[in-house]
Each structure stands twice: as structure tokens, then as C-alpha cells.
Scaffold this active site. Structure first.
Site, mmCIF file in Angstrom:
data_model
loop_
_atom_site.group_PDB
_atom_site.id
_atom_site.type_symbol
_atom_site.label_atom_id
_atom_site.label_comp_id
_atom_site.label_asym_id
_atom_site.label_seq_id
_atom_site.Cartn_x
_atom_site.Cartn_y
_atom_site.Cartn_z
ATOM 1 N N ARG A 58 47.759 48.515 40.373
ATOM 2 C CA ARG A 58 48.918 48.007 41.095
ATOM 3 C C ARG A 58 48.684 46.614 41.673
ATOM 4 O O ARG A 58 49.455 45.697 41.422
ATOM 5 C CB ARG A 58 49.180 48.999 42.233
ATOM 6 C CG ARG A 58 50.428 48.974 42.942
ATOM 7 C CD ARG A 58 50.379 50.127 43.966
ATOM 8 N NE ARG A 58 49.272 51.033 43.633
ATOM 9 C CZ ARG A 58 49.440 52.150 42.956
ATOM 10 N NH1 ARG A 58 50.611 52.524 42.563
ATOM 11 N NH2 ARG A 58 48.397 52.915 42.678
ATOM 12 N N THR A 59 47.607 46.464 42.452
ATOM 13 C CA THR A 59 47.374 45.189 43.141
ATOM 14 C C THR A 59 47.174 44.069 42.139
ATOM 15 O O THR A 59 47.702 42.972 42.291
ATOM 16 C CB THR A 59 46.141 45.312 44.058
ATOM 17 O OG1 THR A 59 46.337 46.421 44.924
ATOM 18 C CG2 THR A 59 45.933 44.060 44.874
ATOM 19 N N LYS A 86 25.479 41.955 33.159
ATOM 20 C CA LYS A 86 24.210 41.405 32.665
ATOM 21 C C LYS A 86 23.349 40.878 33.809
ATOM 22 O O LYS A 86 22.369 40.192 33.569
ATOM 23 C CB LYS A 86 24.500 40.276 31.660
ATOM 24 C CG LYS A 86 25.295 40.732 30.448
ATOM 25 C CD LYS A 86 25.694 39.552 29.593
ATOM 26 C CE LYS A 86 26.765 39.960 28.566
ATOM 27 N NZ LYS A 86 27.435 38.805 27.986
ATOM 28 N N ARG A 108 38.938 40.956 44.459
ATOM 29 C CA ARG A 108 38.687 42.297 44.981
ATOM 30 C C ARG A 108 37.217 42.595 44.755
ATOM 31 O O ARG A 108 36.682 42.345 43.656
ATOM 32 C CB ARG A 108 39.544 43.331 44.260
ATOM 33 C CG ARG A 108 39.088 44.752 44.561
ATOM 34 C CD ARG A 108 40.082 45.774 44.153
ATOM 35 N NE ARG A 108 41.243 45.745 45.046
ATOM 36 C CZ ARG A 108 42.177 46.692 45.050
ATOM 37 N NH1 ARG A 108 42.102 47.708 44.230
ATOM 38 N NH2 ARG A 108 43.192 46.616 45.888
ATOM 39 N N HIS A 136 42.627 44.609 53.445
ATOM 40 C CA HIS A 136 43.447 44.398 52.257
ATOM 41 C C HIS A 136 44.718 43.726 52.804
ATOM 42 O O HIS A 136 45.759 44.371 52.957
ATOM 43 C CB HIS A 136 43.742 45.758 51.607
ATOM 44 C CG HIS A 136 44.413 45.683 50.266
ATOM 45 N ND1 HIS A 136 44.877 44.497 49.732
ATOM 46 C CD2 HIS A 136 44.698 46.655 49.371
ATOM 47 C CE1 HIS A 136 45.436 44.756 48.552
ATOM 48 N NE2 HIS A 136 45.337 46.051 48.312
#
Lengths: 312, 179
Positions: A58-59, A86, A108, A136
Site C-alpha cells: 500500500r505505502t 550482497k 522504508r 510512519h
């Protein structure tokens, strides 16, 4: 009038004027989103990188749509398909992306403070799309914006946030945002999922869902964040018991004798914290939250981008 | 402190607006395929004044409000951020004769942005521009008005501002501000 911040890392340092400014612009972007042509060219010379070191549907979609509808160029990155696997460090990954002349980073990350760390080490504007259990901010903004839209104002409203408060960045951003706008906030959940000393933020604490619902005008139901809970030591005996005590059902709502607004930041675990009947019911503004998310992100990015001066 | 000089007083402004309305009636007849579009922020006051004037003579005219902010070419240039104002478009402009309305025409850049914003609501048959004040010097893009209330010769350090009763003034009037 302009934002008091260069980056959007958290709601905590924002002023009420900042939030009101974002809301006033989000109102205009909602109009844009309802046009036949849902796009404006304001950010056509801005490049935004969406760096998602944690999963999101969603975000990420919401940010990407917001950026594209502002006319920006967008590059996407997800940790699962990148060189992070890696062994590359966060700062190396980001510096490599910024070397490609990116103006804004939406990130995020699982570590609280990752966006703050990045903002201190890059010239790009940083927008926090969720940093671990910290904040958030755009979710906090869009939740308060949705309450304002539904009830006409946030000031004086009583909002209860129910569920896993300890592991929720949504809860913290909501608490700061709602309080700055003059709402009363209560948190409700099992003792083990409410952080110690959370009263020091000026919120009420309740462990009985029925009492919390009787008190509130708005209930924001959160998901149990099993992925953030330490393996081995459970926070509550079973999901079934959690649902019995803290799940929002139609019967519970009917017993209140008043209408309350139901919210959920998603993803929903139907039948756990909220029943399908309630999530899809008339009092639910869950899908309005999603729609408002794009407008709030357009407004935030539009205002933040004005801090990136154009070089001629 | 900026020095204020009244350029047009209420009585004269009233006559100018009545003249502009008559010119519009002459060219647009019954207004069935015409729509007036006020440009945010200050063109809206002027458009509302014209709609009010038309109402007095029984003319009903469609109108809308367009905000040019998202289409401006000076985004990220000034320290003061550009902030969007309300857009209110209840009608499509597809196939319509549009009269774009602003209070002052100076560089022409706001009108250019406004036209781009307008086109998001359809392809008009024609677009005309009506302004109350045309500052003849200072044009930066090739845009001229179809209907002009009054032409004004001015310098770059001067500002022309139209003050409206609907925003709390005693009467509608136009002032010169010397910086």
C-alpha cells in the site's frame, strides 16, 4: 507560509501550522485526483527514489502514484532484489543511488532512526515511509486528515488506538499528529503490547476494549505485528484469545448505542483485530484512508520539493 | 512603506465593469456555449463581480475557478513556496467558448499557467482573455487580452492591486503601490 522542516522524518518535530499546511494542500490534491486527468506537471524535473528495505504494498504504491501524479520521475528499489543481499551498507547503497542525480528519497527501513541517519548524510530530501517501530509520518497525517474529513474536525475528538502499540510506528505518528491537532488519544491493548510509561506522552491507557469503545469517537484498529515480536516469548497466549478480548466485532459495535468511526491502516487480518463485517461496514473509512493517502503524500512531496532550489 | 495612489475609484470601476459586460453580451449572445473562468487567487473576485453584474440584467452564465499554481513556471525558484488554492470546475470546457478572467495582466505568465490548467478540463472551442487592468509594459510571454478594462503604464517597482468589496473593502477600487 512554508514547512518548518527540510525532510519529513517524523511528526514529533512538526508544528500544528505544518500539519495544517499539508492538509490545506492535500484538499487541493484531492480535487486533482478526482479530475479526468489526474496529473499535474509541478515536479517534472524532480527525480524521486523509493527505497524499500522492508516489504510494503500500500505505502509503496501510494507514494509511487503520488510522485507520478506530480509529474516526477520515479525509480524503485526493493531490498529483496538488490545488492543489499550482497552485503552493501545502507549509506553505500544510498550514495550510489544519489550519484544518479536523485533529488528526493522515500525510504522504508526496519531500523528506527534510519531516515534520520540518512538525512544527516545526504543532500537529498528524505521522506520517512516507516522506520522500524519509530514513526510512519505520512500514515499519521492521512489518518488525522481522514478523521477531519469524516467528522469535520480533529480538535476535541476522542480517538482510541487498539492493538500492538509497542511495535507500531503508526501508533506513535498518530499520537503525535492527533495531539498536535487537539484530539484526545487513548491506547488500548494487552499490557504486554503497551509500552511502559506511554502515559508520559499524554495518552490514556485502557486494557478493556469495551470501555475504550464507549469512550471514543474513533477507533483505529492495528494489526498484530508478528514479524516484529521476538520469537520464543509470546506477548499473549494465542491469537484466538487476543481476538476474544481485543477483536472488533459487529456485536461489540451494536452494544455501544452510538456510532463510532472505524479505521485501520492495513494490512487487515480479517477475523483477528477486526471482523469482515466491521471492516466493510458503513462506519468504516478504511478505503477513504487509502484514497487520502495519495493526496497527503502528494501534498507532503509538493511542499518538501519546494526546498530543492532549481539551478539554472 | 509603499506609497498608495488610487488609480480607479468605485464609480469609474463600476462603469468599466458594465462596459466589459456589454462587450461580452455583444460577442457571446445568450451565453449558452460560454463559460467564464476566474483565475485564482484574485481573478476570482473579478469573475464573481461580473457574474453578479450579469445577474442584474437576467443573464445566467456558467462559471468555474481554475488555480494555476501546479502549472506555474517559477516552481522552486522563490523562497516563498507556491501554495495551491481551490479549483472549482463543475462544467467541462469541451467545445465551449471560454472567457478567462484575471484582475491584472502583467508578465502574462499566470495566464499561460492558467491556460494549461484549464485544458485539463477539456478542449475548449475558443479561449478569450478578459482583464480589468492591462499593464502594457513588462510582458514576458506573447499573451494579450481580448477585453481590457483599463490600460496602465507602469514601472517594474510599481504594483497595481484591485481591491474588492467582497474581500471587506468599502468599495471596489484600484490602487498603485510605489515600492
Amino acid at each position: 507560509m512554508k514547512l518548518s522542516t527540510k525532510h519529513l522524518i517524523a511528526i514529533e518535530p512538526l508544528t500544528k501550522t505544518d500539519i495544517d499546511l499539508i492538509f490545506s494542500q492535500a484538499d487541493e490534491f484531492k480535487e486533482v485526483l478526482n479530475r479526468p486527468i489526474k496529473k499535474v506537471p509541478s515536479l517534472r524535473d524532480i527525480t524521486v527514489a523509493n527505497l524499500f528495505f522492508e516489504n510494503s504494498t500500500r505505502t509503496r504504491l501510494s507514494f509511487e502514484l503520488a510522485e507520478k501524479r506530480l509529474g516526477a520521475d520515479v525509480v524503485n528499489f526493493s531490498a529483496s532484489t538488490s545488492s543489499v543481499k550482497k552485503g552493501e551498507t545502507l549509506i553505500d547503497t544510498v550514495n550510489n543511488i544519489l550519484a544518479m542525480k536523485v533529488d528526493m528519497v522515500v525510504m522504508r527501513h526496519a531500523s528506527p532512526g534510519a531516515c534520520q541517519f540518512l538525512s544527516e548524510r545526504t543532500n537529498a530530501v528524505v521522506v520517512n515511509a516507516g522506520d522500524g517501530t519509530h514513526e510512519h509520518p505520512t500514515q499519521g497525517l492521512l489518518d488525522a486528515f481522514s478523521i477531519r474529513e469524516k467528522l469535520g474536525a480533529v480538535k476535541g475528538k476522542k480517538v482510541v488506538i487498539v492493538g500492538d502499540i509497542t511495535h507500531s510506528r503508526v501508533a506513535l505518528s498518530n499520537i503525535y499528529c492527533l495531539q498536535k491537532l487537539g484530539a484526545e488519544v487513548m491506547v488500548c491493548g494487552p499490557t504486554t503490547l503497551i509500552p511502559k510509561h506511554i502515559e508520559s506522552l499524554g495518552v490514556k491507557v485502557e486494557h478493556n476494549l469495551q470501555r475504550a469503545l464507549e469512550w471514543c469517537d474513533v477507533a483505529n484498529m492495528l494489526r498484530i505485528q508478528l514479524e516484529r515480536q521476538d520469537a520464543g516469548i509470546p506477548y499473549f497466549p494465542s491469537l484466538r484469545e487476543y481476538t476474544e478480548l481485543f477483536g472488533l466485532t459487529q456485536d461489540r459495535l451494536n452494544s455501544l448505542g452510538k456510532e463510532i468511526v472505524i479505521m485501520h491502516p492495513g494490512p487487515i487480518n480479517r477475523g483477528v483485530e477486526i471482523s469482515s463485517e466491521v471492516a466493510d461496514g458503513n462506519n468504516s473509512i478504511i478505503l477513504n484512508q487509502v484514497e487520502n493517502g495519495v493526496a497527503i503524500r502528494m501534498a507532503s512531496i509538493f511542499l518538501l520539493a519546494q526546498g530543492i532550489k532549481r539551478v539554472s | 512603506m509603499a506609497k498608495k495612489i488610487t488609480l480607479i475609484n468605485g464609480g469609474l470601476l463600476n462603469m468599466i465593469i458594465q462596459r466589459l459586460c456589454r462587450q461580452l453580451i455583444e460577442n457571446h449572445k445568450d451565453f449558452s456555449s460560454t463559460i467564464l473562468i476566474g483565475l485564482q487567487p484574485r481573478g476570482v473576485f473579478f469573475m464573481e463581480r461580473i457574474v453578479e453584474e450579469f445577474a442584474k440584467s437576467g443573464h445566467v452564465v456558467k462559471w468555474g475557478i481554475v488555480d494555476p499554481t501546479f502549472y506555474r513556471d517559477d516552481f522552486r525558484i522563490h523562497d516563498k513556496p507556491l501554495l495551491a488554492k481551490s479549483t472549482d470546475m463543475k462544467h467541462s470546457v469541451e467545445g465551449m467558448n471560454v472567457v478567462l478572467i484575471d484582475d491584472v495582466l502583467y508578465t502574462g505568465r499566470t495566464i499561460r499557467a492558467g491556460m494549461e490548467g484549464l485544458m485539463e478540463y477539456g478542449r475548449p472551442k475558443s479561449v478569450e482573455l478578459l482583464v480589468l487592468i492591462d499593464r502594457k509594459k513588462g510582458r514576458e510571454v506573447p499573451i494579450e487580452a481580448t477585453y481590457v478594462g483599463k490600460e496602465v503604464e507602469s514601472f517594474d517597482n510599481q504594483r497595481v492591486r484591485v481591491m474588492w468589496k467582497s474581500e471587506g473593502e468599502k468599495e471596489d477600487h484600484v490602487i498603485f503601490l510605489n515600492d
